[in-house]
Design an enzyme around this catalytic site. Structure first.
Site, PDB file in Angstrom:
ATOM      1  N   SER A 101      -7.230   3.990   9.231  1.00 23.04           N
ATOM      2  CA  SER A 101      -7.919   3.954   7.943  1.00 23.04           C
ATOM      3  C   SER A 101      -7.155   3.085   6.945  1.00 23.04           C
ATOM      4  O   SER A 101      -7.720   2.190   6.303  1.00 23.04           O
ATOM      5  CB  SER A 101      -8.066   5.378   7.393  1.00 23.04           C
ATOM      6  OG  SER A 101      -8.616   5.371   6.100  1.00 23.04           O
ATOM      7  N   LYS A 111      -8.176  -1.300   5.888  1.00 21.25           N
ATOM      8  CA  LYS A 111      -8.447  -1.790   4.528  1.00 21.25           C
ATOM      9  C   LYS A 111      -7.502  -2.924   4.143  1.00 21.25           C
ATOM     10  O   LYS A 111      -7.912  -3.906   3.535  1.00 21.25           O
ATOM     11  CB  LYS A 111      -8.327  -0.633   3.525  1.00 21.25           C
ATOM     12  CG  LYS A 111      -9.461   0.381   3.625  1.00 21.25           C
ATOM     13  CD  LYS A 111      -9.457   1.347   2.466  1.00 21.25           C
ATOM     14  CE  LYS A 111      -8.451   2.454   2.600  1.00 21.25           C
ATOM     15  NZ  LYS A 111      -8.835   3.516   3.541  1.00 21.25           N
ATOM     16  N   ASP A 152     -14.970   2.892   7.831  1.00 19.67           N
ATOM     17  CA  ASP A 152     -13.897   3.769   7.345  1.00 19.67           C
ATOM     18  C   ASP A 152     -14.414   4.718   6.274  1.00 19.67           C
ATOM     19  O   ASP A 152     -14.054   5.894   6.256  1.00 19.67           O
ATOM     20  CB  ASP A 152     -12.741   2.932   6.794  1.00 19.67           C
ATOM     21  CG  ASP A 152     -11.635   3.815   6.235  1.00 19.67           C
ATOM     22  OD1 ASP A 152     -11.046   4.577   7.017  1.00 19.67           O
ATOM     23  OD2 ASP A 152     -11.391   3.758   5.020  1.00 19.67           O
ATOM     24  N   ARG A 201     -14.352  13.107   8.154  1.00 21.39           N
ATOM     25  CA  ARG A 201     -13.082  13.779   8.461  1.00 21.39           C
ATOM     26  C   ARG A 201     -12.754  14.821   7.401  1.00 21.39           C
ATOM     27  O   ARG A 201     -12.204  15.886   7.698  1.00 21.39           O
ATOM     28  CB  ARG A 201     -11.955  12.750   8.554  1.00 21.39           C
ATOM     29  CG  ARG A 201     -11.994  11.911   9.825  1.00 21.39           C
ATOM     30  CD  ARG A 201     -11.105  10.677   9.688  1.00 21.39           C
ATOM     31  NE  ARG A 201      -9.751  11.031   9.315  1.00 21.39           N
ATOM     32  CZ  ARG A 201      -8.938  10.243   8.600  1.00 21.39           C
ATOM     33  NH1 ARG A 201      -9.363   9.063   8.181  1.00 21.39           N
ATOM     34  NH2 ARG A 201      -7.720  10.634   8.307  1.00 21.39           N
ATOM     35  N   HIS A 237       0.848  -1.195   0.000  1.00 24.63           N
ATOM     36  CA  HIS A 237       0.000   0.000   0.000  1.00 24.63           C
ATOM     37  C   HIS A 237       0.881   1.242   0.000  1.00 24.63           C
ATOM     38  O   HIS A 237       1.873   1.318   0.725  1.00 24.63           O
ATOM     39  CB  HIS A 237      -0.904   0.034   1.237  1.00 24.63           C
ATOM     40  CG  HIS A 237      -1.742   1.269   1.304  1.00 24.63           C
ATOM     41  ND1 HIS A 237      -2.923   1.400   0.610  1.00 24.63           N
ATOM     42  CD2 HIS A 237      -1.563   2.448   1.958  1.00 24.63           C
ATOM     43  CE1 HIS A 237      -3.435   2.601   0.835  1.00 24.63           C
ATOM     44  NE2 HIS A 237      -2.635   3.255   1.654  1.00 24.63           N
TER      45      HIS A 237
END
Length: 432
Positions: A183, A187, A161, A168, A82
């Protein structure tokens, strides 16, 4: 239990229990806790922070707010990667075939781009016929058979999320390390991989502008991974200027192809090989970084990684001829040169401004659901440290729009020049 009491507890600096955190996440996901109370809670976290246990419990509660993906039918150690987002970041397009070529199963879940950062799914969809909507059975079959698959994230993954992220965004609580870390990691954990390599970007085009911030975020995410039984490595990489020379969906596919042919730009090649090396170490193919890096360089030189990219395109319904002939990718009608207005050296490039410019040209989305132009983008011709003469092109804008004065002005504002050559930029800062 009452939400107002938990807001008060956190506001006064108290630590929340696992049960209290689960109550908040479950209640908010079901719509029992209203946005105004969750906004107040997010703001208390923004100012008071969370301890390690709270962050781990918060992440775990988000993971279990929706469905999780069971990848146990996939043989071997599943490794995912990621990136925290940047400009010109096409690393996933390189590492999926590269890591798969040495036998590590890559089960990649990716998203679409929003704002100034591009999404891997959008980039791949610039290849004619490429499918990113795979059934679970097809996804697992592809990883077991070919060692790789990439798909868009399920709509039912981490719904808490999605709700919290949107909240947010409109309450100015995005810039909170506990909220960012939970967050990202929720995932990745819900996506089912055994091991995770995180590419934490730092610089003008990244969410984390300073190295201290990036290190704190990286450390927090690695600790979440450990606490939830996922081997996790974070690599902090530079985003003080765009990665590589190409920005935009089809443009970035072309540049990824050049890396897998052994002809890619140095910064992109080094970052991709570094991320891929740690993925192969977690996948237990190589024992140490130097061996992994050396062997992956050899895999690129041999043509195996390039052949694996063609295979990825083919098994997901795309036209593999595009990989041999990148000129078959979408092409914009207009190509506008932006020229230097003074001589000297490129001192800095505001990567975020470059990303926003690409979005204005049609390459990105201002809001979810916007259509994008796969052919739009930017080619950077001069990067930090390069010498430039007045009147010489510094970049090319690719667009189907007839009027792009705003984009031209923004790109000019993104470059600054000096008479003295600036120091060489580090591509990789630290590994956690």
């Amino acid at each position: 239990m009452r939400m107002v009491d938990l807001i008060h507890k956190k506001r006064e600096g108290g630590s929340l229990t696992r049960a209290e955190i689960e109550y908040i996440i479950q209640g908010y996901t079901r719509g029992e806790i209203p946005d105004y109370q969750m906004s107040a809670f997010a703001m208390t976290v923004f100012f008071k922070g969370m301890n390690k246990q709270e962050i781990a419990d918060f992440t775990n509660a988000i993971v279990h707010s929706g469905e999780t993906i069971d990848l146990s039918p996939i043989k071997g150690i599943k490794v995912d990667k990621h990136s925290t987002g940047g400009v010109g970041d096409k690393v996933s397009l390189i590492i999926i075939p590269l890591v798969a070529a040495v036998g590590v199963p890559v089960a990649k879940m990716s998203g679409r781009g929003l704002g100034h950062t591009g999404g891997t799914i959008d980039k791949l969809e610039s290849i004619e016929g490429f499918r990113t909507e795979l059934s679970r059975e097809e996804f697992i079959h592809n990883v077991n058979t070919y060692k790789m698959a990439i798909a868009g994230q399920s709509a039912n993954l981490t719904p808490a999320d999605k709700k919290l992220y949107a909240l947010r965004d409109v309450t100015d609580t995005v810039d909170s390390i506990p909220l960012i870390a939970s967050s990202v990691m929720s995932k990745k954990i819900a996506s089912g991989a055994d091991c995770i390599v995180l590419d934490v970007k730092v610089g003008s085009g990244a969410f984390m502008k300073s190295l201290a911030q990036a290190k704190e975020l990286a450390q927090t995410m690695v600790e979440i991974g450990k606490s939830l039984n996922r081997k996790t490595i974070a690599v902090i990489t530079d985003m003080s200027q765009p990665l590589g020379y190409e920005i935009g969906n089809a443009n970035e596919v072309k540049e990824a192809i050049t890396v897998l042919q052994g002809k890619g730009p140095e910064d992109l090649t080094v970052v991709a090989l570094t991320i891929a090396s740690y993925m192969t170490i977690l996948g237990e193919v190589y024992k140490d970084f130097d061996q992994a890096y050396r062997e992956l360089e050899r895999v690129i030189k041999s043509g195996q990684a390039f052949a694996k990219l063609k295979e990825l395109v083919q098994i997901q319904g795309g036209n593999p001829e595009v990989i041999d002939h990148p000129d078959k990718l979408p092409q914009a009608k207009n190509h506008i040169e932006v020229k230097a207005w003074q001589s000297g050296y490129v001192e800095s490039i505001n990567a975020e401004a470059i990303g926003i410019t690409a979005m204005l040209l049609g390459a990105g989305r201002k809001k979810k659901g916007d259509l994008i132009d796969h052919s739009a983008g930017i080619t950077i011709l001069k990067k930090i440290g390069d010498e430039v003469k007045a009147g010489e092109p510094i970049c090319i804008l690719h667009t189907n729009m007839e009027e792009c004065g705003e984009a031209e002005q923004m790109i000019k504002n993104a470059f600054s020049f000096s008479k003295v050559k600036p120091p060489q930029i580090k591509y990789v800062y630290e590994v956690i």
